[in-house]
Design a protein around this motif. Sequence first.
Motif, PDB file in Angstrom:
ATOM      1  N   CYS A  11      -9.275  10.592  -3.681  1.00 43.73           N
ATOM      2  CA  CYS A  11      -8.051   9.813  -3.922  1.00 43.73           C
ATOM      3  C   CYS A  11      -7.739   9.889  -5.406  1.00 43.73           C
ATOM      4  CB  CYS A  11      -8.245   8.340  -3.544  1.00 43.73           C
ATOM      5  SG  CYS A  11      -8.393   8.084  -1.772  1.00 43.73           S
ATOM      6  N   ARG A  13      -6.440   7.382  -7.144  1.00 43.07           N
ATOM      7  CA  ARG A  13      -6.812   6.074  -7.676  1.00 43.07           C
ATOM      8  C   ARG A  13      -7.235   5.202  -6.509  1.00 43.07           C
ATOM      9  NH1 ARG A  13      -0.950   3.301  -9.001  1.00 43.07           N
ATOM     10  NH2 ARG A  13      -0.083   5.349  -9.253  1.00 43.07           N
ATOM     11  N   ARG A  14      -7.814   4.034  -6.802  1.00 42.85           N
ATOM     12  CA  ARG A  14      -8.246   3.170  -5.701  1.00 42.85           C
ATOM     13  C   ARG A  14      -7.170   2.108  -5.443  1.00 42.85           C
ATOM     14  NH1 ARG A  14     -12.711   2.081  -2.692  1.00 42.85           N
ATOM     15  NH2 ARG A  14     -14.062   3.503  -3.822  1.00 42.85           N
ATOM     16  N   CYS A  15      -6.742   1.986  -4.199  1.00 41.47           N
ATOM     17  CA  CYS A  15      -5.768   0.953  -3.848  1.00 41.47           C
ATOM     18  C   CYS A  15      -6.429  -0.421  -3.994  1.00 41.47           C
ATOM     19  CB  CYS A  15      -5.248   1.160  -2.433  1.00 41.47           C
ATOM     20  SG  CYS A  15      -4.355   2.723  -2.266  1.00 41.47           S
ATOM     21  N   TYR A  17      -6.890  -3.002  -2.274  1.00 43.70           N
ATOM     22  CA  TYR A  17      -7.622  -3.648  -1.183  1.00 43.70           C
ATOM     23  C   TYR A  17      -8.704  -2.749  -0.600  1.00 43.70           C
ATOM     24  CZ  TYR A  17      -4.247  -0.562   0.906  1.00 43.70           C
ATOM     25  OH  TYR A  17      -3.517   0.558   1.191  1.00 43.70           O
ATOM     26  N   CYS A  18      -8.878  -1.546  -1.123  1.00 46.61           N
ATOM     27  CA  CYS A  18      -9.648  -0.516  -0.406  1.00 46.61           C
ATOM     28  C   CYS A  18     -11.114  -0.489  -0.821  1.00 46.61           C
ATOM     29  CB  CYS A  18      -9.014   0.852  -0.678  1.00 46.61           C
ATOM     30  SG  CYS A  18      -9.930   2.197   0.102  1.00 46.61           S
ATOM     31  N   PHE A  20     -13.110   1.812   0.977  1.00 46.31           N
ATOM     32  CA  PHE A  20     -13.587   3.007   1.677  1.00 46.31           C
ATOM     33  C   PHE A  20     -14.469   3.843   0.754  1.00 46.31           C
ATOM     34  CE2 PHE A  20      -9.692   3.424   4.697  1.00 46.31           C
ATOM     35  CZ  PHE A  20     -10.083   2.255   5.310  1.00 46.31           C
ATOM     36  N   ILE A  22     -14.741   6.667  -1.179  1.00 52.57           N
ATOM     37  CA  ILE A  22     -13.837   7.676  -1.747  1.00 52.57           C
ATOM     38  C   ILE A  22     -14.376   8.171  -3.088  1.00 52.57           C
ATOM     39  CG2 ILE A  22     -11.748   6.760  -0.658  1.00 52.57           C
ATOM     40  CD1 ILE A  22     -11.073   5.539  -3.462  1.00 52.57           C
ATOM     41  N   GLY A  64      -9.506  10.097   5.545  1.00 54.36           N
ATOM     42  CA  GLY A  64     -10.004   9.962   4.170  1.00 54.36           C
ATOM     43  C   GLY A  64     -10.142   8.529   3.747  1.00 54.36           C
ATOM     44  N   GLY A  65     -10.117   8.446   2.418  1.00 57.96           N
ATOM     45  CA  GLY A  65      -9.639   9.375   1.392  1.00 57.96           C
ATOM     46  C   GLY A  65      -8.195   9.824   1.660  1.00 57.96           C
ATOM     47  N   THR A  66      -7.869  10.942   1.052  1.00 52.13           N
ATOM     48  CA  THR A  66      -6.495  11.445   1.145  1.00 52.13           C
ATOM     49  C   THR A  66      -6.496  12.943   1.436  1.00 52.13           C
ATOM     50  OG1 THR A  66      -5.994   9.830  -0.599  1.00 52.13           O
ATOM     51  CG2 THR A  66      -4.236  11.330   0.010  1.00 52.13           C
ATOM     52  N   ASN A 102      -0.620  10.803   2.447  1.00 60.69           N
ATOM     53  CA  ASN A 102       0.130   9.806   1.684  1.00 60.69           C
ATOM     54  C   ASN A 102       1.538  10.347   1.462  1.00 60.69           C
ATOM     55  OD1 ASN A 102      -1.883   7.946   1.595  1.00 60.69           O
ATOM     56  ND2 ASN A 102      -2.550   8.411  -0.480  1.00 60.69           N
ATOM     57  N   ARG A 139      -0.393   1.605  -4.685  1.00 58.40           N
ATOM     58  CA  ARG A 139      -0.043   2.843  -3.993  1.00 58.40           C
ATOM     59  C   ARG A 139       0.764   3.725  -4.945  1.00 58.40           C
ATOM     60  NH1 ARG A 139      -2.724   3.352   0.838  1.00 58.40           N
ATOM     61  NH2 ARG A 139      -1.376   5.157   1.023  1.00 58.40           N
TER      62      ARG A 139
HETATM   63  S1  SF4 Z   1      -8.501   5.780   1.026  1.00 58.59           S
HETATM   64 FE1  SF4 Z   1      -6.351   5.188   1.319  1.00 58.59          FE
HETATM   65  S2  SF4 Z   1      -6.348   2.995   0.889  1.00 58.59           S
HETATM   66 FE2  SF4 Z   1      -8.266   3.801   0.018  1.00 58.59          FE
HETATM   67  S3  SF4 Z   1      -7.785   4.302  -2.117  1.00 58.59           S
HETATM   68 FE3  SF4 Z   1      -7.439   6.152  -0.936  1.00 58.59          FE
HETATM   69  S4  SF4 Z   1      -5.237   6.103  -0.435  1.00 58.59           S
HETATM   70 FE4  SF4 Z   1      -5.823   4.032  -1.038  1.00 58.59          FE
END
Ligand code: SF4
Length: 377
Positions: A11, A13-15, A17-18, A20, A22, A64-66, A102, A139
């Motif tokens: 990714c 950057r980190r959203c 709330y996330c 995951f 990554i 993902g991830g992205t 995305n 985002r």
């Molecule tokens: S996995 Fe999705 S929600 Fe998490 S940081 Fe990456 S784009 Fe954002």
Amino acid sequence: MPHLYLHVPFCVRRCSYCDFSIAVRKRIPAREYVEAVLRELEQVRSADPGAVPRGALKTLYLGGGTPSLLPPDAVSTLLTSLLDAFGATPSRDAVEVTAEANPEDVTPELASVWRRAGVNRVSLGAQSFDDNVLRWMHRSHDAARIGAAMHALRGAGIDNISLDLIFALPAELQRDWERDLDLALSLLPSHLSLYGLTVEERTPLARWISRGAVAAPEDDRYAEEYLLAHVRLAAHGYRFYEVSNACHGDARSRHNSAYWSGRPYLGLGPAAHSYDGRARRWNVSAWPAYARAIAAGRSPIESREVLTPRQRELERLYLSLRTDAGVPRTACPPDRLTAWAGEGWVEVTAESVRCTPQGWLRLDALVRDLTDAGVVA
Ligand code: SF4
């Protein structure tokens, strides 16, 4: 395995709330990633040729991830090699091939390369159509990019498009959920995934809440917005086939439906899980550790667990109640059925018991109720 998942961990950057697994990167190590995943597939195949059966692949999911951060030609190489390893042909669309994207990454060029490589379903991380909310979420896209991405995908022949939206945001954002739903519906996606905001530890959101900068999401708002979504989507011909997922016609996610019905699947990439119907295993989650293991010819598996018959039964119960398949009527004690139906939490037919939207709001409690009643020995 008939279902294959690939975790693409990158990714930009980190959203907010996330949580995951990554790897935040400015430069995406696409070549290293593709090589590593294909080597892992070879490891899996040498250890158990039956895990990569020719002609049996039904779904392939790039999550993902992205995944859309990978250059299109890297996705093309990856998909061609994977489909070939399973003896599948991209042009025939016999395999449901989903890629998460995305909106800011989706260009006409990406869409047409993805389509040629076999992608026939895209899950787009829209989340909201309010630019202030999107900025708050960290985002990278604005609302206009969502429609543009759908236009590019459709132009390339990818019509099966799912939109992800997040609801139950903190009140101070003044997010208009009804407006967001209407804007999403106006784009005519074949599928929608709606997730309530949850506060995960070690995220920017958790830090904002702990220092009082943002109020925690409220349960009442969650229920209100969830039920509103059911009404709005039903009015537009969508059917919820799972607690968080709704579609038009037969546009269910075949990949996720396989998870919910307890089918075996193979996962490749950092943090990916695999399940053979009896045991679950998962890979190391950090990209550098995964890449090192593969480069050294070692297995990236971090751990595995064999599910007991009770764990399998509990899981089956929970997953079935999540979906519109529900559980067999005979699985529920009659006193629970009467009580639940009286509260409007379930619909009971001659054969099955299925959650209503009100029931899905208290899914965990219903499963607890069944286990307390001794349904799972
Ligand atoms: S996995 Fe999705 S929600 Fe998490 S940081 Fe990456 S784009 Fe954002």
